[in-house]
Design a protein around this motif. Structure first.
Motif, short mmCIF file in Angstrom:
data_model
loop_
_atom_site.label_atom_id
_atom_site.label_comp_id
_atom_site.label_asym_id
_atom_site.label_seq_id
_atom_site.Cartn_x
_atom_site.Cartn_y
_atom_site.Cartn_z
N VAL A 104 1.17 -1.32 0.00
CA VAL A 104 0.17 -0.07 0.05
C VAL A 104 1.00 1.10 0.14
CG1 VAL A 104 -1.82 1.49 1.31
CG2 VAL A 104 -1.80 -1.12 1.34
N SER A 105 0.17 2.19 -0.85
CA SER A 105 1.78 3.32 -1.20
C SER A 105 0.35 4.55 -2.09
CB SER A 105 2.60 3.25 -1.61
OG SER A 105 2.24 3.29 -3.31
N ALA A 106 0.85 5.63 -1.25
CA ALA A 106 0.26 7.44 -1.67
C ALA A 106 1.41 8.25 -2.51
CB ALA A 106 -0.96 7.56 -0.72
N SER A 107 0.68 8.53 -3.08
CA SER A 107 1.64 9.83 -4.34
C SER A 107 0.63 11.22 -4.87
CB SER A 107 2.87 9.13 -5.08
OG SER A 107 2.05 9.37 -6.07
N PHE B 54 -4.70 12.84 -4.95
CA PHE B 54 -3.77 12.24 -4.89
C PHE B 54 -3.69 10.71 -5.38
CE2 PHE B 54 -6.31 10.65 -1.21
CZ PHE B 54 -5.63 9.11 -1.30
N ARG B 55 -2.69 10.23 -5.89
CA ARG B 55 -2.43 8.61 -6.47
C ARG B 55 -2.49 7.37 -5.44
NH1 ARG B 55 -2.96 8.77 -11.99
NH2 ARG B 55 -2.94 6.97 -12.02
N LEU B 56 -3.14 6.63 -5.14
CA LEU B 56 -3.20 5.45 -4.35
C LEU B 56 -3.02 3.97 -4.82
CD1 LEU B 56 -3.41 4.87 -1.30
CD2 LEU B 56 -5.62 4.06 -1.97
N ARG B 57 -1.79 3.43 -4.59
CA ARG B 57 -0.93 2.05 -5.41
C ARG B 57 -1.45 1.49 -4.23
NH1 ARG B 57 2.50 -1.92 -6.25
NH2 ARG B 57 2.69 -1.99 -8.02
N VAL C 227 -10.78 -5.68 -5.48
CA VAL C 227 -10.98 -5.00 -4.51
C VAL C 227 -11.82 -3.55 -4.51
CG1 VAL C 227 -9.61 -3.43 -2.52
CG2 VAL C 227 -8.30 -5.72 -3.65
N ILE C 228 -12.52 -3.06 -3.98
CA ILE C 228 -13.62 -2.14 -4.52
C ILE C 228 -13.35 -0.45 -3.23
CG2 ILE C 228 -15.87 -1.17 -3.91
CD1 ILE C 228 -16.27 -4.41 -4.33
N ALA C 229 -12.47 0.23 -3.91
CA ALA C 229 -12.11 1.39 -3.56
C ALA C 229 -13.24 2.23 -3.23
CB ALA C 229 -11.15 2.07 -3.96
N THR C 230 -14.08 2.10 -2.23
CA THR C 230 -14.98 3.40 -1.90
C THR C 230 -14.52 4.45 -0.98
OG1 THR C 230 -15.98 1.54 -1.99
CG2 THR C 230 -17.19 3.55 -1.03
N TRP D 99 -6.08 -7.89 -11.39
CA TRP D 99 -4.72 -7.90 -11.29
C TRP D 99 -4.41 -7.32 -12.11
CZ3 TRP D 99 -1.99 -12.42 -10.72
CH2 TRP D 99 -0.56 -12.53 -11.48
N ASP D 100 -4.70 -5.98 -13.09
CA ASP D 100 -4.15 -5.41 -14.15
C ASP D 100 -4.27 -3.63 -13.78
OD1 ASP D 100 -4.42 -6.88 -16.06
OD2 ASP D 100 -6.30 -6.79 -16.94
N THR D 101 -4.62 -3.61 -12.47
CA THR D 101 -6.07 -2.46 -11.67
C THR D 101 -4.32 -2.59 -10.76
OG1 THR D 101 -7.45 -1.73 -13.27
CG2 THR D 101 -6.72 -0.65 -11.53
N HIS D 102 -3.76 -1.93 -9.80
CA HIS D 102 -2.87 -1.94 -8.79
C HIS D 102 -2.89 -0.04 -8.69
CE1 HIS D 102 -0.74 -5.38 -9.12
NE2 HIS D 102 -1.61 -5.58 -9.81
N THR D 103 -3.76 0.87 -9.10
CA THR D 103 -3.17 2.12 -9.48
C THR D 103 -4.24 3.67 -9.38
OG1 THR D 103 -0.50 2.94 -9.47
CG2 THR D 103 -1.69 4.60 -9.18
#
Length: 424
Positions: free
Chosen positions: A82-85, A127-130, A143-146, A169-173
């Motif tokens: 988990v990381s963010a920028s 920001f971008r969440l990885r 993983v559903i991001a809400t 699998w294809d989308t990490h950010t």
């Protein structure tokens, strides 16, 4: 070759996704990232189904081991994934809190509190969440991001929650639009909540109505009379009632929202029932000169505590407290004024007819019965409110109720006008 094809497919699935879980263990193969956007930080939580997490990390995990022997390993694993920028690529700080196990959709989940901070001194912007927990190993997982709270974009409660997208699998950010919106949008959203809370709250509306019923009258000799109460004086009395109620509930709303006052909800709700009972008795016979103003101010303090508890329940105190209080209060006042505008003209007309004493007494008795029923239920002396369906129907049809009162006033004006004092 054909007879070996099923075995070959099973082998591929085993290699890609690990052991096949029992049917129905977690059929949707999803987890969740929930975000609460604040001014200087992002908070939230990560929900990880233990069975899928076990497949991803190639360990036999249980609800007990994830908080015991495997706790340190899993904390390290999740932290690495988990990381963010910021929009300019600057790294943000990501922290995980103490984990817990919670059952979600009948499946054990490992839940981590999540905190994301921009660089020191900066506000939260886009920001971008990885994130690739589990999905980096499990092809079928999503993983559903809400975003479940963002004051500036008017996301204040569960019904407003906004799905950002899906990590797989294809989308990490994913991009998190945390810099959009404005305080005005948050103000509007909280005002709408205030309007909805009062508009759907039979107890608050009935309290206000009980105070409006004697407003066209004047107290004399322990009875209500119309003879010496002019329309202008009646309008002023209504303004005094509404202002007193606004002052009372605004004071305790602010104090409770700031944490100065903290009372259990059950006694507060019971006192609200008592406030309606007192105002109903006052509508039957004046308790004291200008009693409706005193009742509005005094019990307005109690109603303010109920409004404050709603702010806490919805998590509105996570936004700008000043803007939240201002917006919520604005919504309450607008609803009160709307009720006055819908009902008061008809009451002023009815008060000049021979029908008003019976109308006033009948309405006050209904209010008294409802209030006693509320007090009994809220103090747990009874298990239910037998009048709940009637209250729900009345609150759900405000225009019909107002039209009925207006039609009654028009008919009474024609059929039963009177210039004499109305007694009661």
């Amino acid at each position: 070759m054909r007879r070996f094809l099923p075995l070959l497919l099973l082998t591929v699935v085993m290699l890609v996704g690990g052991p096949v879980p029992p049917a129905g263990a977690h059929p949707m193969s999803t987890s969740a990232v929930l975000l609460d956007i604040g001014a200087d930080r992002v908070e939230g939580e990560i929900q990880l189904p233990v069975d899928r997490l076990a497949i991803a990390v190639h360990r036999d995990l249980t609800a007990g081991s994830v908080l015991g022997a495997d706790k340190a390993f899993l904390m390290s694993y999740v932290t690495q994934h988990v990381s963010a920028s910021g929009a300019d690529g600057t790294p943000w700080t990501v922290g995980l809190g103490t984990p817990a196990v919670r059952t979600i959709d009948a499946t054990a989940h490992l839940v981590y509190p999540l905190t994301i901070h921009p660089p020191a001194g900066e506000d939260v912007t886009d920001f971008r969440l990885r994130y690739d927990v589990i999905v980096e190993e499990l092809l079928t997982h999503q993983v559903i991001a809400t975003v479940r709270h963002d004051f500036d974009r008017g996301i204040l409660k569960t019904d407003d929650a906004e799905t950002l997208g899906v990590f797989d699998w294809d989308t990490h950010t994913l991009k998190v639009p945390a810099g959009e919106g404005s305080w005005l949008r948050g103000l509007t959203a909280t005002a709408a909540l205030g309007m909805r809370h009062v508009g759907e709250g039979a107890d608050h509306l009935l309290f206000l109505l009980m105070l409006l019923v004697p407003a066209p009258l004047a107290a004399a000799g322990g009875r209500w009379r119309t003879g010496d109460s002019s329309p202008r004086r009646s309008v002023l009395r209504v303004l005094h009632v509404v202002s007193a109620f606004a002052l009372g509930h605004s004071l305790t709303l602010a104090l409770a929202a700031c944490g100065v006052i903290d009372l259990p909800s059950r006694p507060v709700e019971t006192l609200i029932g008592l406030s309606i009972a007192v105002s109903a008795v006052h509508a039957l016979r004046p308790l004291v000169a200008r009693g409706e103003v005193l009742i509005a101010a005094g019990f307005g303090l109690v109603h303010g505590l109920a409004f404050a508890s709603l702010i806490g329940e919805l998590g509105l105190d996570r936004g700008s407290l000043v803007t939240t209080l201002l917006g919520f209060n604005l919504g309450i006042e607008l609803t009160q004024l709307l009720v006055v505008a819908l009902v008061m003209p008809s009451l002023l007309v009815l008060a000049r007819t021979a029908v008003y004493p019976a109308f006033r007494i009948g309405l006050a008795l209904v209010g008294l019965v409802f209030s006693v029923s509320w007090m009994l239920e809220r103090s747990t002396l009874t298990s239910s409110d037998p009048f709940e369906s009637a209250q729900t129907w009345l609150v759900g049809h405000p225009l019909l109720v107002a039209a009925t009162v207006a039609a009654t006033a028009a008919a009474a004006r024609v059929l039963a006008p009177t210039g004499t004092a109305a007694r009661g």
